[in-house]
Design an enzyme around this catalytic site. Structure first.
Site, PDB file in Angstrom:
ATOM      1  N   ASP A 127       0.333  -1.095   0.019  1.00  0.00           N
ATOM      2  CA  ASP A 127      -0.123   0.483  -0.288  1.00  0.00           C
ATOM      3  C   ASP A 127       0.966   1.648   0.286  1.00  0.00           C
ATOM      4  OD1 ASP A 127      -2.621   0.880   0.759  1.00  0.00           O
ATOM      5  OD2 ASP A 127      -1.841   2.320   2.261  1.00  0.00           O
TER       6      ASP A 127
ATOM      7  N   GLU B  64      13.479 -15.512  -0.703  1.00  0.00           N
ATOM      8  CA  GLU B  64      13.438 -16.974   0.079  1.00  0.00           C
ATOM      9  C   GLU B  64      11.826 -17.738   0.010  1.00  0.00           C
ATOM     10  OE1 GLU B  64      13.198 -15.777   4.046  1.00  0.00           O
ATOM     11  OE2 GLU B  64      15.265 -14.353   3.468  1.00  0.00           O
TER      12      GLU B  64
HETATM   13  C1  NOJ Z   1      -3.997   3.401  -1.047  1.00  0.00           C
HETATM   14  C2  NOJ Z   1      -5.444   2.419  -0.232  1.00  0.00           C
HETATM   15  O1  NOJ Z   1      -5.731   2.080  -1.917  1.00  0.00           O
HETATM   16  C3  NOJ Z   1      -6.411   3.502   0.141  1.00  0.00           C
HETATM   17  O2  NOJ Z   1      -7.768   2.824   0.524  1.00  0.00           O
HETATM   18  C4  NOJ Z   1      -6.100   3.751   1.434  1.00  0.00           C
HETATM   19  O3  NOJ Z   1      -7.390   4.985   1.348  1.00  0.00           O
HETATM   20  C5  NOJ Z   1      -4.690   4.566   1.196  1.00  0.00           C
HETATM   21  N1  NOJ Z   1      -3.852   4.268   0.510  1.00  0.00           N
HETATM   22  C6  NOJ Z   1      -4.371   4.615   2.877  1.00  0.00           C
HETATM   23  O4  NOJ Z   1      -4.079   3.264   3.216  1.00  0.00           O
END
Ligand code: NOJ
Length: 566
Positions: free
Chosen positions: A218, A263
């Protein structure tokens, strides 16, 4: 080498991710097993056969960890557990085994840029006070101004408002500020701190060891910050000089993550990297870093042949030097549903302009026709493809959610100016003619956490399974052909000359002679007509699949795609 928690599917071997069709599963909205109005792992387990039948190779789960849900799970308080509303770690283990037994791999979401403000490290940091080792895992700084009541710099939260929040110190006095590029409940980690680096490598091992096949990373370009925390200029482009986006040192993190992933055979790292500059994006898939990155330029592209061709070519050129496969994504849980987007006059997606889109009328019939054509175009492109849950049903963006039911922090932090992302996260309709459409079991104690439109009675899995021309039937057929064909998925593509600039036509020919024995064995010719007039089909042996009926004279109508065998 490590043992995995369950038997691993063999389809595609260790390079399965190069061609995979990956279903994005938003747990809260997929299927509610216990009747509390929120989707859960029991619900997912009971519907795995649906996904096997749909023909996907892997599932990407949005975050499933314990979380106060300030940002729908992207605020994690324990990276090694399962949110109790969703189930238990034992449920996750069982789900991984059951999916593997059906030949479906599991990808999970890891959120390394920020924690939840309820994470034990953050509560310890608050308690430990200024200058402590605990605070060094985050970005705590004194405020500016004579009394320290101004934020340490001018950074703004991506969700709106300042990116800093002031804390009250343990002695009750107004204290330091901490950084949060998203909501205040999501404090940013300090990736210059060794504890943070070790912790995440350990988290990766924890899940790989349980049999997870891949990690979606993310906010992958935001992790490292300029420790001087300078003000950022309005026009400052992402890159080495930017204080928090796409800095060069973020690549050190991914080199170490790749070493961990290596790994465990057959594991994949997938970056959520939103960057405007294709050359900078390509750096994330160079040798020894991530396996793939999401294709946001494709996701944002308008329904326009020239623009799509440009993005497709740029994508392939970007991935080619690293030998990485392209990914193709039409939508996800952060953007407007594709049927609505393609039904508006402006068919592009732009995060910064979402707030205006909702004011424009939507032609759902047109949007659906285009979404069908886009599905076949997308699934014919070389590489892996993502399907956001509900895309296969043709669900639309729910734009009329009552204000008091909206949950997205973007809605609150922009004081309602930006409607946020709830409209793409409404629970799936499975069966029946009224909400909750089988999302929750009979006798459920709560209504679905977001209201479903009553018109979705025609878009349930049950209704669409019974119809020959539904979106679901189209996805099942397309995924079936795609899987059986040696020409589709990873491999080369060749553009065909076209008389009309509104047409996209290309061939997919297997690099090795086909072994599947299917109709598409000799190769697949894909033709998408984005022009306003019907066009002739190029030479072909047989029509494999079309996104809509051909005209009586055999022409390909506007907003229609055909797969042909050659
Ligand atoms: C990207 C994620 O897809 C989104 O849903 C989220 O709010 C933000 N990153 C923050 O984690």
């Amino acid at each position: 080498m490590h043992e995995t928690g369950s038997c691993v599917p063999s389809g595609g071997g260790d390079s399965w991710w190069r061609s995979a069709a990956i279903y994005q599963l938003y747990v809260r909205s997929f299927a509610d097993g216990n009747g509390d109005g929120v989707g859960d792992l029991a619900g997912v387990r009971s519907c795995l056969a649906y996904l096997a039948d749909l023909g996907v190779d892997a599932i990407w789960f949005n975050p499933w960890y314990p979380s106060p849900m300030s940002d729908a799970g992207y605020d994690i308080s324990d990276y090694r557990g399962i949110e109790p509303v969703f189930g238990t770690l034992a449920d996750a283990d069982a789900l991984i085994s059951e999916a593997h037994a059906m030949g479906i791999r599991i990808i999970i979401d890891v959120v390394p840029n920020h924690a939840s403000d309820q994470h034990p490290w953050f509560t310890a940091a608050l308690a430990a006070g200024p200058g402590s080792a605990e605070r060094d895992r985050f970005w705590f700084r004194p405020g500016r101004g004579p009394t320290g009541d101004e934020p340490p710099n001018n950074w703004q939260s991506i969700f709106g408002g300042p990116a800093w929040t002031r804390v009250t110190e343990p002695d009750g006095s107004p204290g330091e500020w901490y950084l949060h590029l998203f909501a205040p409940q999501q404090p940013d980690y300090n990736w210059g701190n060794a504890d943070v680096r070790h912790e995440f490598e350990d988290v990766l091992r924890f899940w790989f060891g349980r049999g997870v096949d891949g990690i979606r990373i993310d906010s992958g370009a935001l992790l490292t910050k300029d420790p001087r925390l300078p003000d950022v200029g309005l026009d400052e482009p992402p890159g080495p000089g930017h204080p928090f986006t796409d800095r060069d040192d973020v690549h050190d993190v991914y080199r170490s993550w790749r070493a961990v992933a290596d790994e465990y055979p057959g594991r994949v790292l997938i970056g959520e990297i939103w960057l405007p500059d294709a050359a900078r994006l390509a750096r994330y898939v160079t040798a020894g870093e991530l396996h793939t990155v999401f294709n946001f330029p494709y996701l944002s592209c308008p329904w326009d042949a020239a623009a799509l061709r440009r993005v497709i070519e740029e994508t392939l050129a970007l991935n080619e030097p690293a030998g990485a496969p392209a990914t193709w994504v039409l939508s996800n849980h952060d953007v407007d549903r594709i049927v609505s987007r393609y039904g508006r006059a402006d068919t592009a997606f732009d995060l910064l302009r979402r707030r205006y889109f909702h004011n424009f009328p939507v032609d759902l019939a047109l949007g659906t026709k285009r979404a069908r054509a886009a599905a076949l175009l997308t699934m014919a492109l070389p590489g892996s493809v993502y399907i956001y849950q509900g895309e296969e049903l043709g669900l639309w963006e729910v734009q009329d959610i009552p204000d008091d039911l909206r949950q997205d922090p973007i809605w609150r932090r922009t004081h309602g100016a930006d409607p946020g992302r709830d409209g793409s996260r409404v629970p799936l309709p499975w069966s029946g003619t009224e909400p909750p459409f089988g999302f929750s079991p009979p006798g459920a104690v709560r209504e679905p956490w977001l209201p479903q439109p009553k018109e979705w009675r025609d878009l349930t899995v049950e209704a669409e399974s019974a119809s020959d021309d539904s979106m679901l039937r189209l996805y099942r057929d397309a995924l079936g052909i795609r899987r059986a064909s040696a020409a589709l998925g990873d491999g080369p593509m060749t553009w065909l000359p076209v008389a009309d600039g509104g047409v996209l036509a290309f061939d997919r020919v297997p690099s090795a002679p086909g072994t599947s024995g299917g109709d598409a064995d000799g190769g697949v010719r894909c033709v998408a007509n984005l022009s306003a007039s019907p066009v002739e089909l190029p030479p072909h042996a047989a029509v494999l699949l079309t996104s809509g009926p051909l005209a009586d004279d055999g022409l390909l109508p506007p907003d229609t795609t055909a797969w042909l065998s050659v």
